[in-house]
Scaffold this active site. Structure first.
Site, PDB file in Angstrom:
ATOM      1  N   GLY A 240       0.746  -1.247   0.000  1.00  0.00           N
ATOM      2  CA  GLY A 240       0.000   0.000   0.000  1.00  0.00           C
ATOM      3  C   GLY A 240       0.773   1.293   0.000  1.00  0.00           C
ATOM      4  O   GLY A 240       0.177   2.361  -0.175  1.00  0.00           O
ATOM      5  N   PRO A 276       4.370  -5.433  -0.807  1.00  0.00           N
ATOM      6  CA  PRO A 276       4.357  -4.250  -1.670  1.00  0.00           C
ATOM      7  C   PRO A 276       4.268  -4.615  -3.150  1.00  0.00           C
ATOM      8  O   PRO A 276       4.821  -5.626  -3.580  1.00  0.00           O
ATOM      9  CB  PRO A 276       5.707  -3.579  -1.378  1.00  0.00           C
ATOM     10  CG  PRO A 276       6.561  -4.624  -0.755  1.00  0.00           C
ATOM     11  CD  PRO A 276       5.722  -5.773  -0.332  1.00  0.00           C
ATOM     12  N   CYS A 344     -12.821   4.246 -29.214  1.00  0.00           N
ATOM     13  CA  CYS A 344     -14.079   4.986 -29.399  1.00  0.00           C
ATOM     14  C   CYS A 344     -14.834   5.138 -28.081  1.00  0.00           C
ATOM     15  O   CYS A 344     -15.891   4.542 -27.870  1.00  0.00           O
ATOM     16  CB  CYS A 344     -14.928   4.273 -30.434  1.00  0.00           C
ATOM     17  SG  CYS A 344     -14.028   4.163 -31.958  1.00  0.00           S
TER      18      CYS A 344
HETATM   19  N1  LLP Z   1      -1.738  -7.117  -0.949  1.00  0.00           N
HETATM   20  C1  LLP Z   1      -3.016  -7.234  -1.323  1.00  0.00           C
HETATM   21  C2  LLP Z   1      -3.872  -8.219  -0.648  1.00  0.00           C
HETATM   22  C3  LLP Z   1      -3.544  -6.416  -2.331  1.00  0.00           C
HETATM   23  O1  LLP Z   1      -4.820  -6.538  -2.690  1.00  0.00           O
HETATM   24  C4  LLP Z   1      -2.687  -5.469  -2.969  1.00  0.00           C
HETATM   25  C5  LLP Z   1      -3.200  -4.596  -4.030  1.00  0.00           C
HETATM   26  C6  LLP Z   1      -1.343  -5.396  -2.560  1.00  0.00           C
HETATM   27  C7  LLP Z   1      -0.905  -6.234  -1.538  1.00  0.00           C
HETATM   28  C8  LLP Z   1      -0.357  -4.459  -3.186  1.00  0.00           C
HETATM   29  O2  LLP Z   1      -0.667  -3.141  -2.942  1.00  0.00           O
HETATM   30  P1  LLP Z   1       0.343  -1.977  -3.401  1.00  0.00           P
HETATM   31  O3  LLP Z   1       1.608  -2.106  -2.593  1.00  0.00           O
HETATM   32  O4  LLP Z   1       0.615  -2.179  -4.855  1.00  0.00           O
HETATM   33  O5  LLP Z   1      -0.379  -0.733  -3.137  1.00  0.00           O
HETATM   34  N2  LLP Z   1      -5.229  -1.301  -9.841  1.00  0.00           N
HETATM   35  C9  LLP Z   1      -5.051  -0.308  -8.821  1.00  0.00           C
HETATM   36  C10 LLP Z   1      -4.408  -0.881  -7.578  1.00  0.00           C
HETATM   37  C11 LLP Z   1      -5.172  -2.037  -7.008  1.00  0.00           C
HETATM   38  C12 LLP Z   1      -4.470  -2.631  -5.817  1.00  0.00           C
HETATM   39  C13 LLP Z   1      -5.053  -3.933  -5.477  1.00  0.00           C
HETATM   40  N3  LLP Z   1      -4.423  -4.609  -4.377  1.00  0.00           N
HETATM   41  C14 LLP Z   1      -4.257   0.860  -9.392  1.00  0.00           C
HETATM   42  O6  LLP Z   1      -3.947   0.848 -10.583  1.00  0.00           O
HETATM   43  O7  LLP Z   1      -3.992   1.827  -8.673  1.00  0.00           O
END
Ligand code: LLP
Length: 421
Positions: A240, A276, A344
């Site tokens: 996150g 991450p 489109c």
């Molecule tokens: N762990 C779990 C259970 C998750 O669902 C996610 C992301 C992560 C870790 C990794 O999170 P990060 O470190 O990348 O923030 N498509 C969206 C982001 C969706 C994230 C979904 N889960 C975008 O393009 O911003």
């Protein structure tokens, strides 16, 4: 904050390769990733958290190309997966399954079975129903499934609603207040081996206080479980951490983030697991594209490029900002433009109302911060083949995914006999 590219004599470079050389030899649109940035970001997590011996489980969904997974595996990463498909990718890339955690609200019996047989580190259980399913499948295999319960700590991560996951009303996890009862129930199950607790509160999080609050709730819960002789050995804090998309954004530094994690976990009997995605690979990648046309209207001026929402959906989907820069730097006057693709749909834009230097047909542009949730969210909408992917290492250009061909798009499609008169 590094975007993994820089100008050298007005030419954009990734590592020692001129981006223009890739555009010319591989074509556009094309995703390119920097090996050294991926490595640097991964090591920054490891080094900043070294004193609490973290297990970094790269979130496969951010970018699941086999070469990228192999690279993380070589760096010693584990993997956060959310489907049987991602497990297969990790296995194909030679990933160490004893460092795999499996999240997601809808795991099927066959996915559960495959993960138990692969001896993953643990499942992150998201509902009581799923707990029963995992117990049942494990018993049928004569095994015990290692598990965490993904708790929902009811914390506002103050990010885009589509990527907030730790609210009470969200579909993810089990409410923290009732999780202790679920742990008690799980502790009596023959096919279940409790080893961890887990939370993931959202993505692109700037507020350290959100991580702080989540960690406090997780460690309190883990301490309470230990008192009940429920053997918690890992705390999985999810992913996150935000990255810079727009030049004026300053997400917490790795040291600040690590400081919070260390504050809560140092001296505790739990090994931290971190999942991450974006912060490892988001700014290690860019998408390159080419100007097809420019068009001036009475209200708007457009730059029409050969990449579209099917290639990078984030602007259309979340209204996200991606910096876009010319591959050949110029001193031209700037104008306010929309940078749009050929699809489109009015939502097919990569930038709106952006001050941008005048460019011409044939010029290449680079869309920054496209390493995470870029290619993996692309589609074939409008029958557009998906882009190629390239890994740059030093002065080498390595194609890690060929551009799709039209034949790939229609593979599996059939016209029934009754239509073929
Ligand atoms: N762990 C779990 C259970 C998750 O669902 C996610 C992301 C992560 C870790 C990794 O999170 P990060 O470190 O990348 O923030 N498509 C969206 C982001 C969706 C994230 C979904 N889960 C975008 O393009 O911003």
């Amino acid at each position: 904050m590094s975007f993994s590219v820089e100008y050298n004599n007005d030419e954009l470079y990734m590592e020692k390769v001129a981006v223009k050389e890739i555009a010319d030899s591989v074509g556009t649109p094309c995703y390119i990733y920097s090996h050294s940035t991926i490595e640097k970001n991964f090591n920054s997590y490891l080094n900043s958290l070294a004193e609490i011996d973290p297990l970094i489980c790269y979130s496969t969904k951010a970018n699941s190309n086999l070469a990228i997974l192999k690279l993380y595996s070589n760096l010693g990463a584990g993997f956060d997966i959310v489907s049987g498909g991602e497990l297969k990718r990790v296995l194909l890339a030679g990933g160490d399954t004893s460092k795999v955690v499996f999240s997601g609200v809808g795991k099927t019996d066959s996915e559960i079975e495959a993960a138990i047989n692969a001896d993953i580190l643990f499942f992150n259980i998201e509902s009581v129903d799923e707990l029963h399913a995992i117990n049942r499948v494990a018993i049928s295999l004569n095994k015990k499934a290692p598990i965490a319960i993904r708790v929902n700590p009811d914390i506002d991560p103050k990010t885009h609603p589509y990527i907030s996951t730790g609210f009470k009303k969200s579909k993810f996890g089990i409410e923290i207040a009732s999780s202790i009862d679920v742990y008690r129930e799980a502790s009596k199950m023959e096919g279940i081996n409790i080893i961890a607790i887990d939370a993931h509160i959202g993505s692109q999080i700037f507020e350290l206080s959100s991580f702080n609050d989540s960690l406090q709730k997780l460690t309190d819960l883990a301490d309470a479980l230990i008192k009940e002789n429920i053997n918690i050995r890992y705390i999985d804090i999810g992913g996150g951490l935000a990255i810079t998309y727009s030049k004026d954004e300053t997400p917490p530094s790795m040291e600040e983030y690590a400081g919070i994690v260390i504050k809560h976990l140092k001296g505790k009997p739990y090994r931290p697991v971190i999942e991450p995605g974006r912060s490892l690979i988001g700014n290690a990648g860019i998408m390159i594209t080419k100007v097809l046309y420019t068009k001036d209207g009475s209200e708007k001026n457009f730059i029409i490029i050969d990449a579209a929402m099917n290639d990078l959906i984030r602007p259309a989907f979340y209204n996200s900002h991606h910096e876009i820069i010319p591959v050949k730097q110029n001193e031209n006057e700037t104008r306010t433009v929309d940078i749009v693709g050929p699809i489109c749909e009015s939502g097919d834009f990569l930038a709106t109302d952006r001050e941008f230097p005048v460019v011409a047909k044939g010029d290449n542009l680079a869309v920054l911060s496209a390493g995470a949730y870029g290619f993996v969210m692309s589609s074939n909408y409008n029958s557009r083949p998906r882009a190629a992917e390239v890994l740059v290492k030093g002065d080498s250009i390595n194609i890690i995914k060929e551009r799709e061909k039209f034949e790939d798009l229609i593979s599996g499609e059939k016209i029934p006999d009754f239509l073929s008169k």
